[in-house]
Write a protein that holds these residues in place. Sequence first.
Motif: not given
Length: 298
Positions: A169, A171-172, A176, A180, A255, A258, A260-261, A265
Amino acid sequence: MAADIQDLLAFVAVVKAGGFREGARASGKSASSLSDAVRRMESRLGVRLLNRTTRSVVPTEAGARLMERIVPALGEVESAMDVVNDFRDRPSGTLKLNVPASAARLVLPAIITPFLQAHPDIRLEVIVEESFVDMLAAGCDAGIRYDDRLEQDMIAVPIGPRIQRFATAASPAYLDARGRPKHPRDLLEHDCLRGKFPSGAIPLWEYERDGETLRVDPTGPLVVNIAGAVDLAVQAAIDGLGIVFLFEDWLRPHLESGALEPVLEPWWQSFSGPFLYYSGRRYLPSPLRAFVDFIKAR
Protein backbone atom coordinates in the motif's frame (compact mmCIF):
# COMPACT_ATOMS: atom_id res chain seq x y z
CA MET A 1 19.21 -26.52 49.58
CA ALA A 2 16.71 -23.63 49.29
CA ALA A 3 19.60 -21.17 49.19
CA ASP A 4 21.29 -23.23 46.46
CA ILE A 5 18.17 -23.13 44.30
CA GLN A 6 17.84 -19.36 44.74
CA ASP A 7 21.47 -18.94 43.69
CA LEU A 8 20.85 -21.10 40.62
CA LEU A 9 17.81 -19.03 39.72
CA ALA A 10 19.92 -15.88 40.06
CA PHE A 11 22.61 -17.33 37.80
CA VAL A 12 20.04 -18.29 35.15
CA ALA A 13 18.44 -14.82 35.30
CA VAL A 14 21.80 -13.11 34.72
CA VAL A 15 22.78 -15.35 31.80
CA LYS A 16 19.40 -15.05 30.08
CA ALA A 17 19.37 -11.28 30.44
CA GLY A 18 23.04 -10.84 29.52
CA GLY A 19 23.90 -8.75 32.56
CA PHE A 20 23.28 -8.12 36.25
CA ARG A 21 21.20 -4.98 35.86
CA GLU A 22 19.15 -6.53 33.07
CA GLY A 23 18.73 -9.69 35.13
CA ALA A 24 17.61 -7.60 38.10
CA ARG A 25 14.90 -5.94 36.03
CA ALA A 26 13.69 -9.29 34.71
CA SER A 27 13.73 -11.09 38.07
CA GLY A 28 12.63 -8.29 40.38
CA LYS A 29 15.77 -8.64 42.52
CA SER A 30 18.63 -6.21 43.00
CA ALA A 31 21.75 -6.41 40.83
CA SER A 32 23.92 -6.70 43.94
CA SER A 33 21.96 -9.68 45.25
CA LEU A 34 22.34 -11.45 41.90
CA SER A 35 26.07 -10.72 41.89
CA ASP A 36 26.42 -12.09 45.42
CA ALA A 37 24.50 -15.24 44.45
CA VAL A 38 26.76 -15.91 41.46
CA ARG A 39 29.88 -15.37 43.59
CA ARG A 40 28.58 -17.88 46.14
CA MET A 41 28.04 -20.42 43.38
CA GLU A 42 31.51 -19.86 41.93
CA SER A 43 33.08 -20.17 45.39
CA ARG A 44 31.10 -23.32 46.17
CA LEU A 45 31.91 -24.97 42.81
CA GLY A 46 35.49 -23.71 42.62
CA VAL A 47 35.15 -22.56 39.00
CA ARG A 48 34.34 -19.29 37.25
CA LEU A 49 30.89 -19.33 35.69
CA LEU A 50 30.72 -15.85 34.13
CA ASN A 51 33.14 -13.64 32.26
CA ARG A 52 32.43 -10.07 33.33
CA THR A 53 33.44 -6.98 31.38
CA THR A 54 32.27 -3.39 31.53
CA ARG A 55 30.05 -4.05 28.50
CA SER A 56 28.79 -7.59 28.86
CA VAL A 57 28.39 -10.66 31.03
CA VAL A 58 28.71 -13.99 29.21
CA PRO A 59 28.99 -17.55 30.57
CA THR A 60 32.31 -19.34 30.55
CA GLU A 61 32.44 -22.82 29.05
CA ALA A 62 31.63 -24.21 32.50
CA GLY A 63 28.80 -21.72 32.89
CA ALA A 64 27.37 -22.61 29.49
CA ARG A 65 27.44 -26.32 30.33
CA LEU A 66 25.70 -25.61 33.62
CA MET A 67 22.99 -23.62 31.81
CA GLU A 68 22.40 -26.51 29.41
CA ARG A 69 21.67 -28.85 32.30
CA ILE A 70 20.07 -26.59 34.87
CA VAL A 71 17.42 -24.84 32.74
CA PRO A 72 15.53 -28.06 31.89
CA ALA A 73 15.96 -29.23 35.49
CA LEU A 74 14.49 -26.02 36.89
CA GLY A 75 11.63 -26.39 34.43
CA GLU A 76 10.91 -29.82 35.84
CA VAL A 77 10.96 -28.39 39.38
CA GLU A 78 8.45 -25.72 38.36
CA SER A 79 6.28 -28.36 36.72
CA ALA A 80 6.39 -30.50 39.86
CA MET A 81 5.34 -27.55 41.98
CA ASP A 82 2.55 -26.80 39.53
CA VAL A 83 1.02 -30.22 40.17
CA VAL A 84 -0.42 -28.67 43.32
CA ASN A 85 -2.54 -26.44 41.11
CA ASP A 86 -4.57 -29.48 40.15
CA PHE A 87 -6.03 -29.36 43.66
CA ARG A 88 -7.09 -25.71 43.38
CA ASP A 89 -10.54 -24.57 42.35
CA ARG A 90 -9.01 -22.49 39.55
CA PRO A 91 -5.57 -22.36 37.87
CA SER A 92 -2.98 -19.85 39.00
CA GLY A 93 0.58 -18.89 38.24
CA THR A 94 2.50 -17.19 35.45
CA LEU A 95 2.17 -17.96 31.76
CA LYS A 96 5.07 -16.69 29.65
CA LEU A 97 4.56 -16.46 25.88
CA ASN A 98 7.18 -15.73 23.21
CA VAL A 99 5.55 -14.15 20.14
CA PRO A 100 6.44 -12.14 17.03
CA ALA A 101 5.30 -8.54 16.68
CA SER A 102 2.58 -9.55 14.22
CA ALA A 103 0.97 -11.86 16.80
CA ALA A 104 1.21 -9.24 19.53
CA ARG A 105 -0.52 -6.77 17.23
CA LEU A 106 -3.01 -8.90 15.33
CA VAL A 107 -3.71 -12.08 17.34
CA LEU A 108 -3.41 -11.51 21.09
CA PRO A 109 -5.50 -8.33 21.57
CA ALA A 110 -8.74 -10.23 21.01
CA ILE A 111 -7.65 -13.03 23.35
CA ILE A 112 -5.81 -11.54 26.32
CA THR A 113 -8.62 -9.65 28.01
CA PRO A 114 -11.29 -12.40 27.95
CA PHE A 115 -8.70 -15.01 28.95
CA LEU A 116 -7.45 -13.05 31.97
CA GLN A 117 -11.00 -12.14 32.94
CA ALA A 118 -11.86 -15.85 32.91
CA HIS A 119 -8.71 -16.72 34.90
CA PRO A 120 -8.01 -13.90 37.38
CA ASP A 121 -5.33 -15.89 39.24
CA ILE A 122 -3.12 -16.21 36.14
CA ARG A 123 -0.47 -13.64 35.30
CA LEU A 124 0.41 -13.39 31.60
CA GLU A 125 3.85 -12.28 30.45
CA VAL A 126 4.35 -11.62 26.73
CA ILE A 127 7.83 -11.41 25.22
CA VAL A 128 7.94 -9.99 21.68
CA GLU A 129 10.84 -10.93 19.44
CA GLU A 130 11.27 -11.92 15.82
CA SER A 131 14.30 -14.18 16.15
CA PHE A 132 13.38 -17.83 16.54
CA VAL A 133 14.56 -18.92 19.98
CA ASP A 134 14.72 -22.15 21.93
CA MET A 135 11.48 -21.53 23.78
CA LEU A 136 12.22 -23.71 26.80
CA ALA A 137 15.81 -22.48 27.15
CA ALA A 138 14.44 -18.93 27.08
CA GLY A 139 12.20 -19.75 30.04
CA CYS A 140 8.93 -19.50 28.11
CA ASP A 141 5.97 -21.87 28.41
CA ALA A 142 4.75 -21.50 24.84
CA GLY A 143 5.22 -19.49 21.69
CA ILE A 144 3.34 -18.28 18.66
CA ARG A 145 4.92 -18.78 15.25
CA TYR A 146 3.94 -19.63 11.69
CA ASP A 147 4.06 -23.24 10.54
CA ASP A 148 7.31 -22.95 8.58
CA ARG A 149 9.10 -21.82 11.74
CA LEU A 150 7.81 -24.33 14.28
CA GLU A 151 10.30 -26.26 16.39
CA GLN A 152 10.34 -30.03 16.07
CA ASP A 153 8.70 -32.21 18.74
CA MET A 154 6.23 -29.44 19.54
CA ILE A 155 2.46 -29.55 19.81
CA ALA A 156 0.82 -26.91 17.61
CA VAL A 157 -2.65 -25.44 18.16
CA PRO A 158 -4.18 -23.01 15.62
CA ILE A 159 -4.58 -19.52 17.05
CA GLY A 160 -5.96 -16.39 15.41
CA PRO A 161 -7.03 -16.03 11.76
CA ARG A 162 -6.41 -19.15 9.68
CA ILE A 163 -5.77 -17.30 6.42
CA GLN A 164 -3.81 -14.06 6.17
CA ARG A 165 -2.37 -12.00 3.33
CA PHE A 166 0.60 -9.76 2.76
CA ALA A 167 -0.51 -6.41 1.39
CA THR A 168 1.23 -3.56 -0.42
CA ALA A 169 0.00 0.00 0.00
CA ALA A 170 0.93 3.64 -0.42
CA SER A 171 -0.70 7.02 0.04
CA PRO A 172 -2.87 8.31 -2.81
CA ALA A 173 -0.62 11.38 -3.03
CA TYR A 174 2.48 9.22 -3.57
CA LEU A 175 0.76 7.13 -6.24
CA ASP A 176 -0.60 10.23 -8.01
CA ALA A 177 2.93 11.61 -8.19
CA ARG A 178 4.86 8.44 -9.01
CA GLY A 179 2.33 6.25 -10.78
CA ARG A 180 0.57 3.04 -9.79
CA PRO A 181 2.53 -0.20 -10.20
CA LYS A 182 0.86 -2.71 -12.52
CA HIS A 183 3.30 -5.58 -11.94
CA PRO A 184 5.54 -6.49 -8.97
CA ARG A 185 8.61 -5.71 -11.10
CA ASP A 186 7.42 -2.10 -11.29
CA LEU A 187 8.29 -1.78 -7.60
CA LEU A 188 11.96 -1.65 -8.57
CA GLU A 189 11.27 1.86 -9.92
CA HIS A 190 9.59 3.03 -6.70
CA ASP A 191 10.59 4.12 -3.20
CA CYS A 192 9.83 1.16 -0.93
CA LEU A 193 9.84 1.05 2.87
CA ARG A 194 11.57 -2.13 4.05
CA GLY A 195 11.68 -4.19 7.22
CA LYS A 196 14.71 -5.91 8.73
CA PHE A 197 14.88 -8.88 11.12
CA PRO A 198 17.14 -8.74 14.20
CA SER A 199 19.53 -11.06 12.32
CA GLY A 200 20.04 -8.29 9.77
CA ALA A 201 18.18 -10.12 7.00
CA ILE A 202 15.83 -7.97 4.91
CA PRO A 203 13.02 -10.21 3.59
CA LEU A 204 12.09 -10.07 -0.07
CA TRP A 205 8.60 -8.99 -1.09
CA GLU A 206 6.73 -12.01 -2.39
CA TYR A 207 3.71 -12.02 -4.72
CA GLU A 208 1.57 -14.69 -6.36
CA ARG A 209 -1.00 -14.72 -9.15
CA ASP A 210 -2.42 -17.50 -11.31
CA GLY A 211 0.20 -19.94 -10.06
CA GLU A 212 3.08 -17.54 -10.73
CA THR A 213 5.23 -16.55 -7.74
CA LEU A 214 7.55 -13.55 -7.86
CA ARG A 215 10.03 -12.22 -5.33
CA VAL A 216 11.34 -8.68 -5.63
CA ASP A 217 14.03 -6.82 -3.73
CA PRO A 218 13.13 -3.12 -4.01
CA THR A 219 15.02 -0.24 -2.47
CA GLY A 220 13.93 2.89 -0.69
CA PRO A 221 14.69 5.60 1.84
CA LEU A 222 13.67 3.76 5.03
CA VAL A 223 14.48 0.43 6.70
CA VAL A 224 12.92 -0.38 10.09
CA ASN A 225 13.33 -3.17 12.63
CA ILE A 226 10.46 -5.61 12.17
CA ALA A 227 10.32 -6.36 15.90
CA GLY A 228 9.56 -2.86 17.10
CA ALA A 229 9.41 -0.13 14.46
CA VAL A 230 6.88 -1.33 11.89
CA ASP A 231 4.43 1.46 12.73
CA LEU A 232 7.13 3.95 11.76
CA ALA A 233 7.12 2.52 8.23
CA VAL A 234 3.32 2.59 8.13
CA GLN A 235 3.27 6.25 9.12
CA ALA A 236 5.96 7.03 6.55
CA ALA A 237 3.77 5.43 3.88
CA ILE A 238 0.77 7.49 5.02
CA ASP A 239 2.95 10.61 4.81
CA GLY A 240 3.79 9.81 1.19
CA LEU A 241 7.36 8.61 1.61
CA GLY A 242 6.90 5.37 -0.30
CA ILE A 243 5.26 1.95 -0.58
CA VAL A 244 4.92 -0.40 2.41
CA PHE A 245 4.58 -4.20 2.47
CA LEU A 246 2.93 -5.69 5.55
CA PHE A 247 0.17 -7.92 6.91
CA GLU A 248 -3.16 -6.89 5.37
CA ASP A 249 -4.82 -6.86 8.81
CA TRP A 250 -2.14 -4.44 10.07
CA LEU A 251 -2.83 -2.02 7.21
CA ARG A 252 -6.61 -2.56 7.10
CA PRO A 253 -7.64 0.49 9.23
CA HIS A 254 -5.60 2.81 6.99
CA LEU A 255 -6.93 1.18 3.82
CA GLU A 256 -10.50 1.61 5.04
CA SER A 257 -9.92 5.25 6.02
CA GLY A 258 -8.36 6.06 2.66
CA ALA A 259 -5.04 7.11 4.17
CA LEU A 260 -3.48 4.25 2.19
CA GLU A 261 -4.43 2.82 -1.17
CA PRO A 262 -3.98 -0.85 -2.11
CA VAL A 263 -1.14 -1.56 -4.53
CA LEU A 264 -0.97 -4.73 -6.67
CA GLU A 265 -3.90 -6.29 -4.77
CA PRO A 266 -4.45 -9.08 -7.36
CA TRP A 267 -0.90 -10.23 -6.53
CA TRP A 268 -1.28 -10.28 -2.73
CA GLN A 269 -0.11 -13.63 -1.40
CA SER A 270 -2.16 -15.66 1.08
CA PHE A 271 -0.60 -17.85 3.77
CA SER A 272 -1.79 -19.97 6.67
CA GLY A 273 -2.31 -18.38 10.07
CA PRO A 274 -0.17 -18.81 13.18
CA PHE A 275 0.00 -21.57 15.77
CA LEU A 276 0.41 -21.67 19.51
CA TYR A 277 3.13 -24.24 20.15
CA TYR A 278 4.50 -25.90 23.27
CA SER A 279 6.53 -28.93 24.24
CA GLY A 280 4.79 -32.27 24.29
CA ARG A 281 7.56 -33.79 26.40
CA ARG A 282 6.88 -32.07 29.70
CA TYR A 283 4.12 -31.74 32.23
CA LEU A 284 1.72 -29.01 31.13
CA PRO A 285 1.61 -26.20 33.75
CA SER A 286 -1.92 -25.29 34.73
CA PRO A 287 -1.77 -21.70 33.32
CA LEU A 288 -0.69 -23.06 29.94
CA ARG A 289 -3.27 -25.84 30.08
CA ALA A 290 -5.95 -23.22 30.78
CA PHE A 291 -4.72 -21.09 27.86
CA VAL A 292 -4.69 -24.06 25.47
CA ASP A 293 -8.22 -25.02 26.50
CA PHE A 294 -9.34 -21.41 26.06
CA ILE A 295 -7.85 -21.21 22.55
CA LYS A 296 -9.37 -24.53 21.50
CA ALA A 297 -12.78 -23.46 22.77
CA ARG A 298 -12.63 -20.33 20.62
